[in-house]
Design a protein around this motif. Structure first.
Motif, PDB file in Angstrom:
ATOM      1  N   HIS A 167       0.807  -1.217   0.000  1.00  0.00           N
ATOM      2  CA  HIS A 167       0.000   0.000   0.000  1.00  0.00           C
ATOM      3  C   HIS A 167       0.841   1.269   0.000  1.00  0.00           C
ATOM      4  O   HIS A 167       0.299   2.372   0.019  1.00  0.00           O
ATOM      5  CB  HIS A 167      -0.958  -0.014   1.190  1.00  0.00           C
ATOM      6  CG  HIS A 167      -1.863  -1.209   1.188  1.00  0.00           C
ATOM      7  ND1 HIS A 167      -2.870  -1.353   0.272  1.00  0.00           N
ATOM      8  CD2 HIS A 167      -1.868  -2.333   1.936  1.00  0.00           C
ATOM      9  CE1 HIS A 167      -3.480  -2.515   0.479  1.00  0.00           C
ATOM     10  NE2 HIS A 167      -2.885  -3.132   1.474  1.00  0.00           N
ATOM     11  N   MET A 168       2.164   1.130   0.001  1.00  0.00           N
ATOM     12  CA  MET A 168       3.022   2.329  -0.059  1.00  0.00           C
ATOM     13  C   MET A 168       2.894   2.974  -1.440  1.00  0.00           C
ATOM     14  O   MET A 168       2.886   2.278  -2.453  1.00  0.00           O
ATOM     15  CB  MET A 168       4.479   1.957   0.216  1.00  0.00           C
ATOM     16  CG  MET A 168       4.732   1.503   1.643  1.00  0.00           C
ATOM     17  SD  MET A 168       6.452   0.954   1.889  1.00  0.00           S
ATOM     18  CE  MET A 168       7.337   2.521   1.790  1.00  0.00           C
ATOM     19  N   THR A 169       2.821   4.284  -1.475  1.00  0.00           N
ATOM     20  CA  THR A 169       2.612   4.973  -2.748  1.00  0.00           C
ATOM     21  C   THR A 169       3.938   5.339  -3.413  1.00  0.00           C
ATOM     22  O   THR A 169       4.901   5.698  -2.739  1.00  0.00           O
ATOM     23  CB  THR A 169       1.753   6.246  -2.554  1.00  0.00           C
ATOM     24  OG1 THR A 169       1.425   6.763  -3.851  1.00  0.00           O
ATOM     25  CG2 THR A 169       2.486   7.328  -1.773  1.00  0.00           C
ATOM     26  N   ILE A 170       3.971   5.234  -4.743  1.00  0.00           N
ATOM     27  CA  ILE A 170       5.103   5.770  -5.498  1.00  0.00           C
ATOM     28  C   ILE A 170       4.635   6.900  -6.414  1.00  0.00           C
ATOM     29  O   ILE A 170       5.412   7.456  -7.164  1.00  0.00           O
ATOM     30  CB  ILE A 170       5.836   4.686  -6.326  1.00  0.00           C
ATOM     31  CG1 ILE A 170       4.900   4.030  -7.348  1.00  0.00           C
ATOM     32  CG2 ILE A 170       6.453   3.627  -5.411  1.00  0.00           C
ATOM     33  CD1 ILE A 170       5.637   3.198  -8.395  1.00  0.00           C
ATOM     34  N   ASP A 171       3.349   7.221  -6.365  1.00  0.00           N
ATOM     35  CA  ASP A 171       2.819   8.341  -7.152  1.00  0.00           C
ATOM     36  C   ASP A 171       1.504   8.770  -6.518  1.00  0.00           C
ATOM     37  O   ASP A 171       0.485   8.098  -6.685  1.00  0.00           O
ATOM     38  CB  ASP A 171       2.606   7.916  -8.604  1.00  0.00           C
ATOM     39  CG  ASP A 171       2.024   9.048  -9.449  1.00  0.00           C
ATOM     40  OD1 ASP A 171       1.839  10.169  -8.924  1.00  0.00           O
ATOM     41  OD2 ASP A 171       1.752   8.803 -10.637  1.00  0.00           O
ATOM     42  N   TYR A 172       1.550   9.897  -5.811  1.00  0.00           N
ATOM     43  CA  TYR A 172       0.383  10.292  -5.009  1.00  0.00           C
ATOM     44  C   TYR A 172      -0.845  10.544  -5.874  1.00  0.00           C
ATOM     45  O   TYR A 172      -1.957  10.596  -5.368  1.00  0.00           O
ATOM     46  CB  TYR A 172       0.708  11.510  -4.141  1.00  0.00           C
ATOM     47  CG  TYR A 172       1.041  12.767  -4.901  1.00  0.00           C
ATOM     48  CD1 TYR A 172       0.036  13.612  -5.353  1.00  0.00           C
ATOM     49  CD2 TYR A 172       2.362  13.101  -5.166  1.00  0.00           C
ATOM     50  CE1 TYR A 172       0.341  14.768  -6.063  1.00  0.00           C
ATOM     51  CE2 TYR A 172       2.678  14.257  -5.869  1.00  0.00           C
ATOM     52  CZ  TYR A 172       1.659  15.081  -6.319  1.00  0.00           C
ATOM     53  OH  TYR A 172       1.958  16.220  -7.019  1.00  0.00           O
ATOM     54  N   ALA A 173      -0.651  10.709  -7.194  1.00  0.00           N
ATOM     55  CA  ALA A 173      -1.792  10.897  -8.085  1.00  0.00           C
ATOM     56  C   ALA A 173      -1.954   9.709  -9.031  1.00  0.00           C
ATOM     57  O   ALA A 173      -2.600   9.813 -10.066  1.00  0.00           O
ATOM     58  CB  ALA A 173      -1.614  12.189  -8.876  1.00  0.00           C
ATOM     59  N   VAL A 210      -5.802   3.100  -2.396  1.00  0.00           N
ATOM     60  CA  VAL A 210      -4.636   3.974  -2.197  1.00  0.00           C
ATOM     61  C   VAL A 210      -4.041   4.347  -3.561  1.00  0.00           C
ATOM     62  O   VAL A 210      -3.685   3.469  -4.348  1.00  0.00           O
ATOM     63  CB  VAL A 210      -3.566   3.289  -1.317  1.00  0.00           C
ATOM     64  CG1 VAL A 210      -2.321   4.172  -1.209  1.00  0.00           C
ATOM     65  CG2 VAL A 210      -4.130   2.959   0.061  1.00  0.00           C
ATOM     66  N   ALA A 211      -3.945   5.655  -3.819  1.00  0.00           N
ATOM     67  CA  ALA A 211      -3.440   6.135  -5.111  1.00  0.00           C
ATOM     68  C   ALA A 211      -1.948   5.858  -5.243  1.00  0.00           C
ATOM     69  O   ALA A 211      -1.170   6.154  -4.335  1.00  0.00           O
ATOM     70  CB  ALA A 211      -3.697   7.628  -5.240  1.00  0.00           C
ATOM     71  N   TYR A 266       0.500  -1.398  -9.422  1.00  0.00           N
ATOM     72  CA  TYR A 266       1.380  -1.636 -10.570  1.00  0.00           C
ATOM     73  C   TYR A 266       1.753  -3.118 -10.658  1.00  0.00           C
ATOM     74  O   TYR A 266       1.758  -3.712 -11.724  1.00  0.00           O
ATOM     75  CB  TYR A 266       2.662  -0.806 -10.456  1.00  0.00           C
ATOM     76  CG  TYR A 266       2.413   0.678 -10.381  1.00  0.00           C
ATOM     77  CD1 TYR A 266       2.374   1.453 -11.534  1.00  0.00           C
ATOM     78  CD2 TYR A 266       2.196   1.299  -9.158  1.00  0.00           C
ATOM     79  CE1 TYR A 266       2.132   2.822 -11.472  1.00  0.00           C
ATOM     80  CE2 TYR A 266       1.955   2.666  -9.083  1.00  0.00           C
ATOM     81  CZ  TYR A 266       1.919   3.419 -10.235  1.00  0.00           C
ATOM     82  OH  TYR A 266       1.672   4.756 -10.171  1.00  0.00           O
ATOM     83  N   CYS A 276      11.474   1.697  -7.049  1.00  0.00           N
ATOM     84  CA  CYS A 276      11.041   2.975  -6.472  1.00  0.00           C
ATOM     85  C   CYS A 276      10.539   2.776  -5.047  1.00  0.00           C
ATOM     86  O   CYS A 276      10.924   3.497  -4.133  1.00  0.00           O
ATOM     87  CB  CYS A 276       9.917   3.587  -7.307  1.00  0.00           C
ATOM     88  SG  CYS A 276      10.442   4.120  -8.945  1.00  0.00           S
ATOM     89  N   SER A 299      12.288   3.770  -1.177  1.00  0.00           N
ATOM     90  CA  SER A 299      11.654   4.424  -0.029  1.00  0.00           C
ATOM     91  C   SER A 299      11.812   3.587   1.241  1.00  0.00           C
ATOM     92  O   SER A 299      12.079   4.118   2.317  1.00  0.00           O
ATOM     93  CB  SER A 299      10.167   4.680  -0.302  1.00  0.00           C
ATOM     94  OG  SER A 299      10.005   5.810  -1.143  1.00  0.00           O
TER      95      SER A 299
END
Lengths: 330, 330
Positions: free
Chosen positions: B166-172, B180-181, B187, B249, B253
């Motif tokens: 659920h960690m994001t690599i692109d907030y949009a 979760v965006a 991906y 990516c 993080s």
């Protein structure tokens, strides 16, 4: 016997120093110029000066040691400070040895990253006190971070854990100072945030920020943004909400990974309080696994500059305790 | 006395079960259908069946207990499995109590998240064995994760740490199943990756993947992608490089935050080996703080399905050890 330690917060422009009582916090404090351009010997001399200015206030036998929080990397032994940014000519220096030689003492001397020191200060004297585990993020020139687990700093394999500033929230986004695309520092680092605010406020020539910082907004500071938002300035409120949203995105990733649901925010822009923290909280809830919402909290650290000094001193208390514990076999 | 435990890997369609010797690994294994649609009682019956099928192979007194790795949340006591996806009607069930009653035993029974179990399996029997600390990521239907610190699972405040998916690599970016965006699962989760591959390969009608999966590519599996890349198919190589970049990516993080620089990758698509891991490694190096490059490694877990069973059994060995340690006061 009462326990005291000297906490040194080694910054790019000034060294903030305090004599800290383990239970009562800061007893005396002072500040000296870092003189970073004059090189390592001068800086070590300034650290010595600060210690000498403080230790006379209590009997020497009550002093447990000296803690140093500093920017840059620290080795796993926590004695050697490696290439702190802004201090010319400082490669690797064993600060413990150097200060012991200058002070002709055998005190316990512990060096750690400044973000870790600030988090320890929060954990034992500040907003983090009610929590065993929390994430600390410090919004200043850069974006610093630290992880507290069981009231101690989580250091990772090589001691560099907590580099929240370089975590990406957009793999194709703008680069931070280290060249990481979409790193949170490329949004919330002071220079980046000011530049965003300038662009954003060009659309608001009626903003009270113009009166504060002039038409160029070249001197736009976090404190001005906070004050303008407080005064009801729409542009400032929008900029802070934008910043809070970005902060919440990266903190969501941190919470997903760590399952540590309390975040303490320090540094200049945290003065904006709810103007940045409430948008951050809302974003966190959108960026974490739905099952993890329970207990999420984001708080402002109100110790300000004192967190670093208090935490640096606490490095000594913690170190002494872990040695006693080891000797007892616990 | 030799130490054995039963490791159960409770999946959506099958239960994989093994009798595990602490030092030697899997002694016997078997598989039964989960029958998830038939509800909790049936599933518990299948778990019982698997245990009964295995424990007869060694004298009962050598069995230390039963470990269960399961999807969904587990309480901090590690006895109760909460709302596992795909098992109809399962809210909160104390699996320890339920299995003890069914088996009429008082064995140690430990339940944990399946990603944590797989990581423990890797730490003690697989690719993670040479490392005290590593990050495990499992690329399957979803993207699972776990953190190993000092050869143990880092669980966070409430036991849910490691939700890398659920960690994001692109907030949009695109949303994962939880909404979760830009979550990495949006991906690399199997459905998302297959759909990306389909779109990408529409531009490559000469791809050998068409021959494998048909013109619709509806049945495109990770194994097919790996095989096609191995056969030199450009489209498959590109899709895997794209996936590896995204993986790198999010792992960048993780490494920035944890300073844990070794990553073990398991799950279907990890069969693609260097086709995905090398692009991931290159991306990691671009997304971490430059000072943290030393020691970065990304490895493939080769235990496959066995990691989950081995790790589930190891939950018991670890639990027994921690109890002995507590009794000794160490």
């Amino acid at each position: 016997m009462p326990a005291y330690a000297v906490g040194l917060d080694l910054g790019a422009t000034s060294i903030k120093a305090a004599l800290v009582a383990r239970d009562a916090g800061i007893v005396e404090s002072m500040q000296v110029d870092t003189g970073a351009r004059r090189g390592p010997d001068h800086v070590l001399g300034q650290l010595e000066l600060a210690v000498r200015g403080l230790v006379g206030h209590v009997p020497t036998e009550h002093i447990q040691g000296i803690g140093v929080g500093a920017p840059g990397s620290v080795d796993l032994d926590r004695t050697t400070l490696i290439r702190p940014p802004n201090i010319h000519g400082w490669d690797r220096i064993n600060v413990r040895q150097a200060l012991r030689a200058r002070l002709d003492c055998d005190w316990s001397i512990v060096v750690d990253n400044d973000a870790n020191a600030a988090a320890l200060g929060s954990a034992h004297y500040g907003a983090g006190r009610p929590y065993d585990d929390f994430i600390m993020v410090t919004l200043g020139t850069g974006v610093g971070g630290a992880i507290i687990v069981g009231n101690k700093v989580f250091r990772g394999t090589k001691g560099a854990a907590g580099e929240i500033g370089h975590m990406t929230i957009d793999y194709a986004g703008p680069q931070d100072r280290a060249g990481v695309a979409g790193a949170i520092e490329a949004y919330l680092g002071q220079r980046f945030l000011s530049s965003h605010a300038r662009r954003r406020l060009d659309a608001h020539p009626d903003s009270v920020l113009y009166a504060m910082a002039g038409a160029e907004l070249a001197l736009l500071t976090p404190a001005m943004l906070a004050a303008a938002a407080e005064a009801g300035d729409t542009g400032a409120v929008e900029v802070l909400a934008w910043a809070g949203h970005k902060l919440g995105c990266v903190l969501g990733s941190c919470i997903n990974l760590l399952d540590i649901r309390v975040v303490v925010v320090g540094g200049g822009i945290s003065q904006a309080g709810a103007f940045i923290l409430e948008p951050a909280r809302q974003a966190i809830l959108r960026y974490i696994k739905p099952g993890m919402h329970d207990g999420v909290a984001i708080l402002r650290e109100t110790l300000g500059n004192e967190a670093g000094m208090l935490g640096a001193a606490y490095l000594v208390f913690e170190h002494a305790h872990s040695h006693v514990s080891a000797a007892r076999g616990t």
